[in-house]
Design a protein around this motif. Sequence first.
Motif: not given
Length: 291
Positions: A140-141, A180-183, A268-269, A274-275
């Motif tokens: 879950v995000l 999107a990067d995290a997903a 996220v990081e 990345h931050p």
Amino acid sequence: MPDTTNPTNSPCSPSILVTGATGNLGREIVGRLQAHGARVRCLARDQADPHPGVEWVVGDLTDASTVREALVGIDAVFLIWPLLDSAVASDLIAELTTAAPRVVYLSSTAVDDQAARQSDPIVQVHADMEALLADLQPVVLRSETLASNTRGWVQQVRAGDVVAGPEAARTAVVDERDVADAAVAVLLAHHDQLDHGPYVLTGPEVLSRADQVAHLGAALRRDLRFQALPTDLARSRMLADGRPEPLVEALIAASVWRPESHRITDHVERLAGHPAGTFARWAIDHASEFI
Ligand SMILES: NC(=O)c1ccc[n+]([C@@H]2O[C@H](COP(=O)([O-])OP(=O)(O)OC[C@H]3O[C@@H](n4cnc5c(N)ncnc54)[C@H](OP(=O)(O)O)[C@@H]3O)[C@@H](O)[C@H]2O)c1
């Protein structure tokens, strides 16, 4: 929390279904998955511009037959639930249970695990969906307000210097490119690397709508300002814009009842490596859309 910052493609690249692929967030996810060499299938009610190598299933999340077709051969699903009613998710849940892909569900930071009822109908739907999906052990995000929501102001910014709308709680607005990067990191992670969260994806600073309008103005070198509208006027303007009444009432309830959130995380990081970027950066990168 696992290290998912270097997703390693297996010798056979995974097949990933992206729901909401024509949306602000979904579009960002599709491009990133392709860049990582994943096989991508998209589910949407209308096919967007065809991208080479992306397969489309045109259908509806509430339609069991198109969901079944979309899930054939799929390893992982990026799942959104853009509807205001979780009761019509039963066919989707049944199809996911049968096909058994990994599920990454995009929820809301406003979900309160301790509350019997959530603050507004939109948050309630996300809490209900998390509960309905629980047996599938989704990752879950929980996303904060997306920066891309401000695209809804494009017409007002083009027409003048005032952006008018309902007041909303200050939140740590997050760049959809970071979500999107995290997903994508989670979708491509090896199964044993996964922690199911919930991850809380926020931007780096808490902003009001007036702050966001000011950042857009700075990016456009214009003196833009936000005007908070009384609830009745905000409601009648949204209805006049052609938005369906249940959505308008849900948005009004969200603006009136959703509590202020000052929470800022480093999730996220941790996931993306990345931050999280600032809204000021988002405004500069997207200024041309508002001209
Ligand atoms: N925006 C936020 O601040 C925020 C914050 C937390 C969570 N979320 C969640 O993230 C999701 C994506 O956000 P977003 O800003 O990218 O939304 P968006 O730009 O409005 O895109 C919504 C997507 O959902 C698709 N869709 C709508 N109804 C559908 C249906 N019945 N069956 C299949 N597809 C359907 C749309 O496809 P069509 O092209 O067919 O319309 C579109 O691709 C939201 O729906 C929400 O659940 C958003």
